[in-house]
Scaffold this motif. Structure first.
Motif, mmCIF file in Angstrom:
data_model
loop_
_atom_site.group_PDB
_atom_site.id
_atom_site.type_symbol
_atom_site.label_atom_id
_atom_site.label_comp_id
_atom_site.label_asym_id
_atom_site.label_seq_id
_atom_site.Cartn_x
_atom_site.Cartn_y
_atom_site.Cartn_z
ATOM 1 N N TYR A 63 -0.728 2.840 -6.362
ATOM 2 C CA TYR A 63 0.619 2.344 -6.093
ATOM 3 C C TYR A 63 0.533 0.857 -5.788
ATOM 4 O O TYR A 63 -0.350 0.424 -5.049
ATOM 5 C CB TYR A 63 1.221 3.096 -4.904
ATOM 6 C CG TYR A 63 2.622 2.666 -4.548
ATOM 7 C CD1 TYR A 63 3.713 3.282 -5.147
ATOM 8 C CD2 TYR A 63 2.856 1.658 -3.626
ATOM 9 C CE1 TYR A 63 5.014 2.895 -4.828
ATOM 10 C CE2 TYR A 63 4.145 1.260 -3.306
ATOM 11 C CZ TYR A 63 5.218 1.887 -3.903
ATOM 12 O OH TYR A 63 6.495 1.498 -3.586
ATOM 13 N N VAL A 64 1.458 0.101 -6.349
ATOM 14 C CA VAL A 64 1.511 -1.336 -6.122
ATOM 15 C C VAL A 64 2.843 -1.667 -5.456
ATOM 16 O O VAL A 64 3.902 -1.319 -5.974
ATOM 17 C CB VAL A 64 1.395 -2.121 -7.450
ATOM 18 C CG1 VAL A 64 1.377 -3.618 -7.173
ATOM 19 C CG2 VAL A 64 0.167 -1.694 -8.232
ATOM 20 N N GLY A 65 2.788 -2.299 -4.311
ATOM 21 C CA GLY A 65 4.001 -2.690 -3.599
ATOM 22 C C GLY A 65 3.827 -4.045 -2.943
ATOM 23 O O GLY A 65 2.703 -4.502 -2.743
ATOM 24 N N ASP A 66 4.954 -4.659 -2.580
ATOM 25 C CA ASP A 66 4.856 -6.013 -2.034
ATOM 26 C C ASP A 66 5.637 -6.249 -0.751
ATOM 27 O O ASP A 66 5.572 -7.315 -0.162
ATOM 28 C CB ASP A 66 5.296 -7.041 -3.077
ATOM 29 C CG ASP A 66 6.777 -6.928 -3.429
ATOM 30 O OD1 ASP A 66 7.449 -5.973 -2.992
ATOM 31 O OD2 ASP A 66 7.261 -7.806 -4.173
ATOM 32 N N ASP A 67 6.395 -5.234 -0.290
ATOM 33 C CA ASP A 67 7.230 -5.476 0.882
ATOM 34 C C ASP A 67 7.075 -4.333 1.889
ATOM 35 O O ASP A 67 6.441 -3.322 1.603
ATOM 36 C CB ASP A 67 8.693 -5.651 0.469
ATOM 37 C CG ASP A 67 9.429 -6.650 1.366
ATOM 38 O OD1 ASP A 67 9.061 -6.768 2.561
ATOM 39 O OD2 ASP A 67 10.363 -7.304 0.880
ATOM 40 N N ILE A 68 7.684 -4.500 3.048
ATOM 41 C CA ILE A 68 7.453 -3.546 4.135
ATOM 42 C C ILE A 68 7.903 -2.132 3.813
ATOM 43 O O ILE A 68 7.355 -1.182 4.362
ATOM 44 C CB ILE A 68 8.079 -4.034 5.466
ATOM 45 C CG1 ILE A 68 9.567 -4.289 5.305
ATOM 46 C CG2 ILE A 68 7.361 -5.279 5.966
ATOM 47 C CD1 ILE A 68 10.284 -4.580 6.609
ATOM 48 N N CYS A 81 -2.202 -0.888 -3.494
ATOM 49 C CA CYS A 81 -2.478 -2.283 -3.847
ATOM 50 C C CYS A 81 -1.249 -3.154 -3.637
ATOM 51 O O CYS A 81 -0.143 -2.650 -3.478
ATOM 52 C CB CYS A 81 -2.851 -2.374 -5.321
ATOM 53 S SG CYS A 81 -4.133 -1.260 -5.859
ATOM 54 N N CYS A 82 -1.470 -4.445 -3.713
ATOM 55 C CA CYS A 82 -0.354 -5.379 -3.635
ATOM 56 C C CYS A 82 -0.690 -6.659 -4.383
ATOM 57 O O CYS A 82 -1.857 -6.965 -4.607
ATOM 58 C CB CYS A 82 0.000 -5.688 -2.179
ATOM 59 S SG CYS A 82 -1.205 -6.675 -1.285
ATOM 60 N N ASP A 85 1.053 -12.390 -3.451
ATOM 61 C CA ASP A 85 2.148 -12.936 -2.652
ATOM 62 C C ASP A 85 2.930 -11.860 -1.891
ATOM 63 O O ASP A 85 4.090 -12.060 -1.542
ATOM 64 C CB ASP A 85 3.088 -13.772 -3.520
ATOM 65 C CG ASP A 85 3.656 -13.015 -4.706
ATOM 66 O OD1 ASP A 85 3.181 -11.909 -5.010
ATOM 67 O OD2 ASP A 85 4.590 -13.541 -5.354
ATOM 68 N N ALA A 86 2.292 -10.736 -1.604
ATOM 69 C CA ALA A 86 2.941 -9.666 -0.831
ATOM 70 C C ALA A 86 3.110 -10.096 0.627
ATOM 71 O O ALA A 86 2.454 -11.029 1.101
ATOM 72 C CB ALA A 86 2.106 -8.391 -0.896
ATOM 73 N N MET A 87 3.975 -9.378 1.324
ATOM 74 C CA MET A 87 4.154 -9.616 2.753
ATOM 75 C C MET A 87 2.828 -9.351 3.485
ATOM 76 O O MET A 87 2.073 -8.458 3.079
ATOM 77 C CB MET A 87 5.239 -8.699 3.318
ATOM 78 C CG MET A 87 6.621 -8.947 2.739
ATOM 79 S SD MET A 87 7.237 -10.603 3.068
ATOM 80 C CE MET A 87 7.364 -10.584 4.845
ATOM 81 N N VAL A 97 -6.011 -6.330 -2.961
ATOM 82 C CA VAL A 97 -5.016 -7.389 -3.094
ATOM 83 C C VAL A 97 -5.331 -8.117 -4.399
ATOM 84 O O VAL A 97 -6.421 -8.661 -4.569
ATOM 85 C CB VAL A 97 -5.055 -8.377 -1.900
ATOM 86 C CG1 VAL A 97 -4.048 -9.498 -2.112
ATOM 87 C CG2 VAL A 97 -4.800 -7.647 -0.590
ATOM 88 N N SER A 98 -4.383 -8.083 -5.321
ATOM 89 C CA SER A 98 -4.579 -8.709 -6.628
ATOM 90 C C SER A 98 -4.819 -10.206 -6.488
ATOM 91 O O SER A 98 -4.357 -10.838 -5.537
ATOM 92 C CB SER A 98 -3.353 -8.463 -7.507
ATOM 93 O OG SER A 98 -3.472 -9.154 -8.733
#
Length: 115
Positions: A63-68, A81-82, A85-87, A97-98
């Protein structure tokens, strides 16, 4: 190209987003994404339901996500993963972290780590 590589390996792909906009539908169609969950307020419940429906174990999910609102899912799946520029809260719980920022090759980067 990243999603095509996943498809060629028989891997189910999806987009789960809190946004409910036509752009996401068009993008999912263009990329031939298997699952699109738009307007999703509880991403972890959606992931669990999808896994149940498709007989997939959570530890087999990337799973790839970037916010809370992605933190719970990232902590619950096998490979959370993220993008670069993720939070900070997301980066802290991610297994990877990519090297790329969102929209700049994150999926392809993560696929190169997986395969």
């Amino acid at each position: 190209m990243g999603f095509a590589l996943l498809r060629s390996k028989g891997i189910v792909t999806g987009i789960i987003t809190s946004e409910n906009v036509d752009l996401n539908r068009r993008r999912a169609e263009k990329l031939k994404i298997d699952i699109l969950e738009s307007g999703c307020k509880d991403k972890l419940s959606a992931i669990k339901r999808i896994c149940d429906e498709r007989n997939i174990m959570l530890e087999n999910v990337c799973y790839v996500g970037d916010d809370i609102n992605d933190v719970d899912v990232i902590q619950s799946v096998g490979f959370g993963c993220c993008p670069l520029d993720a939070m900070p809260e997301v980066e802290k719980v991610s297994k990877y972290v990519s090297k790329c920022k969102g929209g700049e090759g994150v999926i392809r980067d993560i696929i190169s780590v997986l395969f």
